[in-house]
Design a protein around this motif. Structure first.
Motif, PDB file in Angstrom:
ATOM      1  N   PRO A 130       0.809  -1.227   0.000  1.00  0.00           N
ATOM      2  CA  PRO A 130       0.000   0.000   0.000  1.00  0.00           C
ATOM      3  C   PRO A 130       0.836   1.269   0.000  1.00  0.00           C
ATOM      4  O   PRO A 130       0.288   2.376   0.023  1.00  0.00           O
ATOM      5  CB  PRO A 130      -0.813  -0.127   1.296  1.00  0.00           C
ATOM      6  N   LYS A 162      -4.260  -9.272  -9.397  1.00  0.00           N
ATOM      7  CA  LYS A 162      -3.365  -8.351  -8.700  1.00  0.00           C
ATOM      8  C   LYS A 162      -1.911  -8.773  -8.852  1.00  0.00           C
ATOM      9  O   LYS A 162      -1.018  -7.928  -8.919  1.00  0.00           O
ATOM     10  CB  LYS A 162      -3.732  -8.272  -7.215  1.00  0.00           C
ATOM     11  N   ASP A 184      -8.379  -5.006   2.240  1.00  0.00           N
ATOM     12  CA  ASP A 184      -7.890  -5.558   0.978  1.00  0.00           C
ATOM     13  C   ASP A 184      -8.523  -6.905   0.662  1.00  0.00           C
ATOM     14  O   ASP A 184      -8.817  -7.206  -0.498  1.00  0.00           O
ATOM     15  CB  ASP A 184      -6.371  -5.715   1.039  1.00  0.00           C
ATOM     16  N   SER A 188     -11.888  -6.375  -0.710  1.00  0.00           N
ATOM     17  CA  SER A 188     -11.758  -5.898  -2.085  1.00  0.00           C
ATOM     18  C   SER A 188     -11.457  -7.039  -3.044  1.00  0.00           C
ATOM     19  O   SER A 188     -11.999  -7.102  -4.150  1.00  0.00           O
ATOM     20  CB  SER A 188     -10.650  -4.837  -2.158  1.00  0.00           C
ATOM     21  N   ASP A 189     -10.607  -7.981  -2.607  1.00  0.00           N
ATOM     22  CA  ASP A 189     -10.270  -9.127  -3.462  1.00  0.00           C
ATOM     23  C   ASP A 189     -11.490 -10.009  -3.703  1.00  0.00           C
ATOM     24  O   ASP A 189     -11.666 -10.561  -4.799  1.00  0.00           O
ATOM     25  CB  ASP A 189      -9.153  -9.938  -2.822  1.00  0.00           C
ATOM     26  N   ARG A 248      -9.982   4.838   0.784  1.00  0.00           N
ATOM     27  CA  ARG A 248      -9.201   4.231  -0.289  1.00  0.00           C
ATOM     28  C   ARG A 248     -10.147   3.404  -1.165  1.00  0.00           C
ATOM     29  O   ARG A 248     -10.884   2.557  -0.664  1.00  0.00           O
ATOM     30  CB  ARG A 248      -8.078   3.368   0.286  1.00  0.00           C
ATOM     31  N   THR A 249     -10.092   3.669  -2.439  1.00  0.00           N
ATOM     32  CA  THR A 249     -10.961   2.996  -3.398  1.00  0.00           C
ATOM     33  C   THR A 249     -10.101   2.139  -4.305  1.00  0.00           C
ATOM     34  O   THR A 249      -9.250   2.658  -5.040  1.00  0.00           O
ATOM     35  CB  THR A 249     -11.763   4.008  -4.224  1.00  0.00           C
ATOM     36  N   SER A 250     -10.298   0.829  -4.254  1.00  0.00           N
ATOM     37  CA  SER A 250      -9.475  -0.087  -5.042  1.00  0.00           C
ATOM     38  C   SER A 250     -10.022  -0.217  -6.458  1.00  0.00           C
ATOM     39  O   SER A 250     -11.145   0.206  -6.769  1.00  0.00           O
ATOM     40  CB  SER A 250      -9.441  -1.462  -4.374  1.00  0.00           C
ATOM     41  N   THR A 251      -9.228  -0.840  -7.314  1.00  0.00           N
ATOM     42  CA  THR A 251      -9.691  -1.095  -8.681  1.00  0.00           C
ATOM     43  C   THR A 251     -10.905  -2.017  -8.672  1.00  0.00           C
ATOM     44  O   THR A 251     -11.793  -1.885  -9.517  1.00  0.00           O
ATOM     45  CB  THR A 251      -8.565  -1.736  -9.511  1.00  0.00           C
ATOM     46  N   SER A 252     -10.962  -2.957  -7.712  1.00  0.00           N
ATOM     47  CA  SER A 252     -12.128  -3.849  -7.629  1.00  0.00           C
ATOM     48  C   SER A 252     -13.383  -3.082  -7.253  1.00  0.00           C
ATOM     49  O   SER A 252     -14.477  -3.359  -7.768  1.00  0.00           O
ATOM     50  CB  SER A 252     -11.865  -4.960  -6.613  1.00  0.00           C
TER      51      SER A 252
END
Length: 488
Positions: free
Chosen positions: A98, A190, A292, A295-296, A336-340
């Motif tokens: 991160p 990822k 995380d 998110s995954d 925090r905004t993940s790609t997922s």
């Protein structure tokens, strides 16, 4: 540093992503690499800041201004040598970390910080592409043997460092292949698993022995292992999952994230798995947990073809900006905004699940939540309270619990008589990483609790120094902050 005026001339530029509709069709990495001139410009943004606070932000103590400067001057092999001097596996951290170093970047006080993580990944990839990462077996062996239990990043770092010192190292892994959560927890989109395999090939050529499918504590008693080796390092991770003990938690359709994700990784790898098939295809999915791992689960569910994906987080919604009570250079708890998340999930904050709802056959049909508020008082732990009248029922065919981990599995510690703390982490001194049992050490999540990959590698390197000292009386293996620049 990079170019003296680089931070004034160039804006931060991140790697772009493939379009959502394209990337969710595959389990592949979807970043689009920047070209070399652009990466050079990003390295040029590194300032002559006097005191590089990025060093303190990085648990490994990476020499960040040094490799940024080398990239700016297009000395890529030199950059690779500098980076590998403090980080055994920059190809892992360059994808998965991160980047606390970026939050501590001096430029980040009033501008966008340097793209340290992406520069790191590109240095590692350039090193592999050009054959600069080569097996480097020790010139002579000490005659000492070390068993490393667990092949996650902490175990791999420990093993490589101790092998460099000349000890004969055997890594025991209970799964089919080495890598720990890197292989069976992190989705391929990822980090594709050939990234692990090419590094493992290097480690094996250096002389490290891997014994997979061997569950220490079951297949081999831990105390017997201790008798066969001069030292033992426990790097088994913090794998005890946190449950959600509420009404209906035994309904069919509720799964732990770490049952779902490893199974999918095995499926992508063409491996078999035991037990029920867990697929989100055509399901209304709710992921409980905003980290995380949650998110995954979101990204994987979307790739399965879930009908809908919602994400519940009990914490309040963060702000994009750094909170006032978490000033630079500290790690901020910002949104925090993940790609997922961007692939189609709905996110809900300050929400607590009260019970699961099912049908007469014991199948999950939904769940009930309530809104919550957090109260913060100086000097006290935050308290949680439910907002009256906010109960709501949600439709759900499948729920994934991504609530983190509570500590290490106790079997090995019990067999060796090792003390564990109140959080069921293995007690090991920060001074020498040794447990209460002489010759038995601990590193990574098993010692410090659930943490980051960069901390795991750091822990492995630190532990290796102390194991070497225990075995030989002193050690030339580096500690964080030594400023060492060993070979690639």
């Amino acid at each position: 540093m990079g170019k003296v005026t680089g931070f004034l001339e160039y804006d931060r530029k991140n790697e772009p992503y493939k379009p959502v509709e394209e990337r969710i069709q595959k389990y592949e990495e979807f970043t689009i690499p920047l070209d070399k001139p652009e990466i050079k410009n990003q390295g040029a943004r590194c300032m002559d800041c006097g005191i590089p606070f990025c060093h303190s932000g990085c648990p490994l103590g990476n020499l960040i201004p040094d490799f940024n400067d080398a990239v700016y001057r297009e000395r890529w092999e030199e950059a690779a040598s500098i980076l590998h001097g403090t980080n055994n596996f920059p190809e892992f951290t360059g994808r998965l970390c991160p980047a606390p170093c970026e939050e501590a970047c001096v430029l980040g006080i009033n501008e966008d910080p340097v793209t340290i993580e992406n520069i790191e990944k590109n240095i590692a990839e350039e090193a592999f592409k050009n054959g600069w990462v080569k097996p480097n077996a020790p010139e002579k062996r000490t005659g000492k043997t070390v068993a490393v239990i667990g092949s996650g990043p902490a175990g791999l770092a420990t093993a490589q460092q101790l092998n460099r010192a000349g000890h004969s190292v055997t890594v025991f892994e209970r799964d089919e292949k080495p890598g720990g959560l890197l292989r069976y927890g992190i989705p391929d989109f990822k980090m594709e698993k050939h990234v692990i395999d090419r590094r493992l090939a290097i480690l094996e050529e250096e002389g490290i022995i891997f014994k997979c499918g061997v569950h220490v504590g079951k297949d081999i008693k831990a105390d017997a292992l201790k008798n066969d080796f001069d030292a033992v390092v426990l790097s088994t991770g913090a794998t005890v999952r946190r449950n959600l003990p509420i009404p209906g938690s035994d309904l069919k359709g509720i799964y732990q994230a770490m049952d779902f994700l490893p199974q999918n990784n095995r499926r992508v790898d063409g491996l078999e798995w035991k037990g029920e098939e867990i697929k989100a295809t055509g399901k209304d999915v709710i992921v409980i947990g905003g980290g995380d791992t949650g998110s995954d689960c979101i990204g994987t569910s979307i790739r399965h073809g879930a009908t809908s994906v919602k994400n519940f987080e009990i914490m309040s919604k963060g702000t994009p900006e750094r909170p006032e009570n978490q000033p630079w250079p500290y790690w901020p708890m910002r949104l925090r905004t993940s790609t997922s998340h961007k692939e189609g999930a709905e996110r809900f904050f300050s929400i607590s699940t009260k019970k699961f709802v099912g049908d007469e056959n014991g199948n999950l049909t939904g769940l009930v939540t309530a809104e919550v508020v957090w109260t913060h008082k100086p000097g006290e732990r935050p308290t949680l309270s439910e907002v009256p009248g906010t109960e709501k029922e949600w439709k759900a065919d499948m729920v994934f619990l991504a609530l983190g981990f509570t500590g290490s599995e106790p079997t090995v510690a019990e067999q060796l008589g090792i003390k564990m703390d109140a959080r069921t982490n293995i007690e090991a001194s920060i001074d020498n990483y040794m447990t209460n049992v002489p010759g038995v050490f601990a590193a990574g999540d098993s010692r410090r609790g659930q943490s980051l990959i960069v901390w795991a590698i750091s822990e492995g390197r630190q532990a290796a120094h102390h194991v070497d000292t225990y075995l030989m009386g002193s050690s030339d293996l580096p500690l964080k902050g030594d400023g060492d620049l060993p070979r690639v």
